[in-house]
Design an enzyme around this catalytic site. Sequence first.
Site, PDB file in Angstrom:
ATOM      1  N   ASN A  70      -0.213  -1.546  -7.630  1.00  0.00           N
ATOM      2  CA  ASN A  70      -1.266  -0.676  -7.519  1.00  0.00           C
ATOM      3  C   ASN A  70      -1.422   0.374  -6.284  1.00  0.00           C
ATOM      4  OD1 ASN A  70      -2.040  -2.910  -5.941  1.00  0.00           O
ATOM      5  ND2 ASN A  70      -3.875  -2.997  -6.362  1.00  0.00           N
ATOM      6  N   HIS A 102      -6.455  -3.818   4.437  1.00  0.00           N
ATOM      7  CA  HIS A 102      -7.496  -2.379   4.443  1.00  0.00           C
ATOM      8  C   HIS A 102      -7.723  -1.899   5.966  1.00  0.00           C
ATOM      9  CE1 HIS A 102      -8.657  -2.742   0.351  1.00  0.00           C
ATOM     10  NE2 HIS A 102      -9.051  -4.147   0.382  1.00  0.00           N
ATOM     11  N   ASP A 104      -1.944  -5.493 -11.423  1.00  0.00           N
ATOM     12  CA  ASP A 104      -2.921  -6.212 -10.460  1.00  0.00           C
ATOM     13  C   ASP A 104      -3.861  -5.462  -9.826  1.00  0.00           C
ATOM     14  OD1 ASP A 104      -3.681  -8.623  -9.046  1.00  0.00           O
ATOM     15  OD2 ASP A 104      -3.217  -7.791  -7.429  1.00  0.00           O
ATOM     16  N   HIS A 141      -3.343 -15.448  -8.627  1.00  0.00           N
ATOM     17  CA  HIS A 141      -4.386 -15.925  -7.876  1.00  0.00           C
ATOM     18  C   HIS A 141      -5.468 -16.815  -8.663  1.00  0.00           C
ATOM     19  CE1 HIS A 141      -6.016 -12.164  -9.339  1.00  0.00           C
ATOM     20  NE2 HIS A 141      -5.291 -11.419  -8.531  1.00  0.00           N
ATOM     21  N   HIS A 171      -3.778 -10.102 -13.599  1.00  0.00           N
ATOM     22  CA  HIS A 171      -4.946 -10.524 -12.589  1.00  0.00           C
ATOM     23  C   HIS A 171      -6.086 -10.849 -13.732  1.00  0.00           C
ATOM     24  CE1 HIS A 171      -7.886  -8.438  -9.607  1.00  0.00           C
ATOM     25  NE2 HIS A 171      -8.581  -8.773 -10.812  1.00  0.00           N
ATOM     26  N   ASP A 204      -1.165 -12.813  -1.624  1.00  0.00           N
ATOM     27  CA  ASP A 204      -2.344 -11.729  -2.129  1.00  0.00           C
ATOM     28  C   ASP A 204      -2.515 -10.807  -0.804  1.00  0.00           C
ATOM     29  OD1 ASP A 204      -3.858 -10.014  -3.468  1.00  0.00           O
ATOM     30  OD2 ASP A 204      -5.263 -11.247  -4.211  1.00  0.00           O
ATOM     31  N   ARG A 233       0.810  -1.285  -0.045  1.00  0.00           N
ATOM     32  CA  ARG A 233       0.027  -0.139   0.048  1.00  0.00           C
ATOM     33  C   ARG A 233       1.052   1.366  -0.139  1.00  0.00           C
ATOM     34  NH1 ARG A 233      -4.319  -2.607  -2.108  1.00  0.00           N
ATOM     35  NH2 ARG A 233      -5.303  -3.835  -0.229  1.00  0.00           N
ATOM     36  N   GLY A 268     -10.335  -8.148  -0.132  1.00  0.00           N
ATOM     37  CA  GLY A 268      -8.974  -8.552   0.134  1.00  0.00           C
ATOM     38  C   GLY A 268      -9.012  -9.065   1.446  1.00  0.00           C
TER      39      GLY A 268
HETATM   40 ZN    ZN Z   1      -5.278  -9.349  -8.384  1.00  0.00          ZN
END
Ligand code: ZN
Lengths: 444, 310
Positions: A101, A316, A159, A239, A186, A312, A71, A331
Site C-alpha cells: 500500500n 509515520h 493491506d 494481524h 486485512h 506490522d 513506505r 500505526g
Molecule cells: Zn493491515
Amino acid sequence: MWWLKNVYAVDPAGFSGRRDILIRGGKIEANAEGLSPEEVAERAGREPVETLNGEGKYLFPGLIDAHTHLREPGQEAKEDIASGAAAAVKGGFTSVVTMANTEPPVDSRGLVEFVRAQGVRAGLARVYPLGTVTKGMRGQELVEMLDLKEGGAVGFSDDGHNIQNSEVMRLALEYAKLTGLPIVSHSEDENLARGGAMHRGKAAARLGLKGIPSSAETIMVARDLMLAAETGGKLHLAHISCRESVQLIREAKERGLDVSAEVNPHHLLFTDRDVDLFNTSLKVNPPLRSEEDQEALLVGLLDGTLDMLATDHAPHVWEEKARPFSEAPFGIIGLETALAAVWQQLVVPGKLSPERLAEAWSLAPARRFGLPGGTLRPGSPADLVLFDPEWRERITPDNLASKAQNTPFLGQELRGFPTMVWVGGETVLRGRRLYPAGEGVRRE
Amino acid sequence: MRMFKDLLGLEGLSPDEIRHILQTAKPMKDVLLRPVKKLPTLRGKAVYTLFYEASTRTKTSFEMAAKVLGADAVNIGVSQSSVNKGESLLDTAKTLQAMQTDLIIIRHSSSGAAGFLARHLEAGVINAGDGQHEHPTQALLDIFTMREKLGDLNGKKVIIVGDVLHSRVARSNVWGLTKLGAEVVLVGPPTLLPPEMSALGVKLSYDLDRELPGADVVMALRLQLERQQAGLFPSLREYSRSYGLDRARLRATGKDTLILHPGPMNRGVEIASDLADGPQGMVEEQVTNGVAVRMAVIYLLMGGTTNVVA
Ligand SMILES: [Zn+2]
C-alpha cells in the site's frame, strides 16, 4: 570464515543447544556440538578465521518479518526501504516482507522489481515485496498475479484496506492458485470499523472515543475462511487481534484449510487499558483489544493456531501522530523494538520459549512465503542473529534507524538486543553498528 | 489544594477540588446579580477562545465570565476551512505559545483535544467540550444548580436521559456527581447506551418510567437529530414517546424534581415546553450559573486566591 563458539543455538527446524557454528561462503558451514581448532582450520582452508565467544548469547536464524510498511515508493518522509532495512537489521530481521500500500501501490511487475532493487541497494535485510491483490488497491480488478510473481512478489495483499466485495476476494483466492502464493487478508468490515479509533469496550466508553468492535475483524475472518474453504485457496490472515478470530482459525485448521495467521507483538504486549488520549503510538489497526483477547492470542501463538509473529511496522511522520487521538493515523513501528520487548515481557517470564519465538518469527514465515531461512542446518544461507539477552539500550529518536518515532517505547530502556547480524554470510550489524553491504552486492 | 494550570475534565479532580470551584462560584454569582457587573481582578489579562465547533451559548458564557472579571476575551477565529487547509492543532498550539497567551478556552470535536493543547502550551487551558470526552464547566454549572436547590447532593438521585454514548456532558456529570455522593442513573435506548457505558460505574437503564420514582433531578441530553439518519433510532416520534420529558411523565417521581437541560433544546423531542418553561425547569438558572462557574474557573486558573470579591 566465522567461528561462533559455544553459542546457544536455537534451530526451529532442528535442535537447540550449545553449539559451534561456522559461517563460510555465505552459508552455514557447520553446526556441531564443539569443534576443535584443527577441524575449524581444516574447514577454513586458506580463509582467515574470525572467532567469536558466544557464551551467554543466543544464535537464531535471521528473523523474518512478514508484515512491514516501508513506505517506498511515495511516502519516503515516513520511511524508505534503506531506513526500513536498517531498522530491520538492528532489530534482528534479516528478511522483511513489504506491504504493497505505497503510493502508487505495488500493483505492477515494474514496481515489484523496483522494491526488490531498492532492497538490494540498501544492502541490509533481504526485501521481499507483496503485490496488491487488485489494481490500484481499489478492490475491483485483480492484478497480473503471474507477472508480479515473476517480478519477485511473494504474495498478494491490499493491506491497509479490506476487500469488501466478497466476490473479488473469492476470485483472488481462486486465481492466486496459479501462483502458489498466499492472499494476505486485512480483515476489517469497513462499516463496523468506520470512524473508530480504538477497541470498542469500556476504555473507549470512558475516553469518549468511537470504538471498533471485534466483529469488524471476526466477520471478515469468517468470510475469508469460508471463501478459502470453498476455493481451496491459500489464505494468510494478517494481524489477528481478537479471541473469536483465534477460535475461527483453530477450527479452520482442524478442517484442513490452507490458512495461516499472524499476530503482532503489540497485541500481545498492550491492551485497550493502556490507551489514553495522548499516546497515539498505541493507535493501531486493528486496535489493542481486551485482556481476554490478549490471553487468547498468546494461547493461539503457543498452540500454533497463530503461525507467526509479525510487526506490522507502520511508520509515520512525527507531526502526523502529534494530533488528538482520533485524528492521528493508525500505526506503530516495531522492527527495532519488537524482539527486545517480546523477549523481556514474554520470554523472560517464561510465557514463550525461545524456540517458539524463533519458529514463529523465522521458520513459519519462511515456509508460508517460500523464503530461504528459518533454520541453522549446514548448507542453509547464513542469515543469522546473535542475540545478547543482557544488552540494554534506551530507545531515543537519535538511535532509531527508522525515520519514524511512533513507538510506545520511546524514552524507555529495553533489554535484549542483537549484537551481530549476518545476511548471506556478510556481517551487517556488529556491536549494534550497521555495515551495509552496499550497492552491487547481489543477494538473490 | 493542588494548583492546576488547566481544567480538562472532572474525572481527574477530587471531591474537594470540585467543591472548591463550586464555593468560588458563589460569590461570583453575587457579582453577576449586582447592577454593576464588573471586577477589576484580572484587568490587563486576556483569555482566548478557540472554538472549532460552533457554540454561541458556551462561547458567550465564557466571554461574559472573562469580561466581568475585567479580562479581555479574544476570539481566535477558527473555521473548518483553516482546518481543511491543513493547519493542525499542533500548529495552532505553537502560534498560541508564541503569542504568550495566559489562558485558552477550547472546544473541539476530538476527544482529548483540550488535553493535547495543554500538553503543548505553558498557558492554561479550559476544556469547553472535547469530542465525546468531557465538558467540565457544563457539569460544574449543572452541579452548582442542583446544589443551590437541593443542598448537599449526597444520596440524591439524578437521572441523565438521552444520547449518553455521544455525550461529553453526561460523562462529566457522572464523574462530578458521583464524586459528590449522588446516585446517577443513565437512561437511553440501547443503541445510545451500549453495555460498555458501564465503564462509568453507574446504573444503566433503558426504561425511563421505571427509573423516575424518587428522582431528585432529571437531566435531558440534547439529541443530535443526525443520529436518527445514522440509524441509531427509528424516529423522533418513537424516541420522544420513550424518552421525552413532559409534565405528566414527571409526576412519577413523586417530588418537585428539577429538570435540567444543557441547551439548546429540541422542544417536543427530548423535552416538552410546559416542563422546560415551568417552575421545575432550571434552564435559565443554568445559563446564569454557567457564567458564575466559568468566572470561578477562569479566576482560579489565573492564579486567584479564594478571597475573590473585594
Ligand atoms: Zn493491515
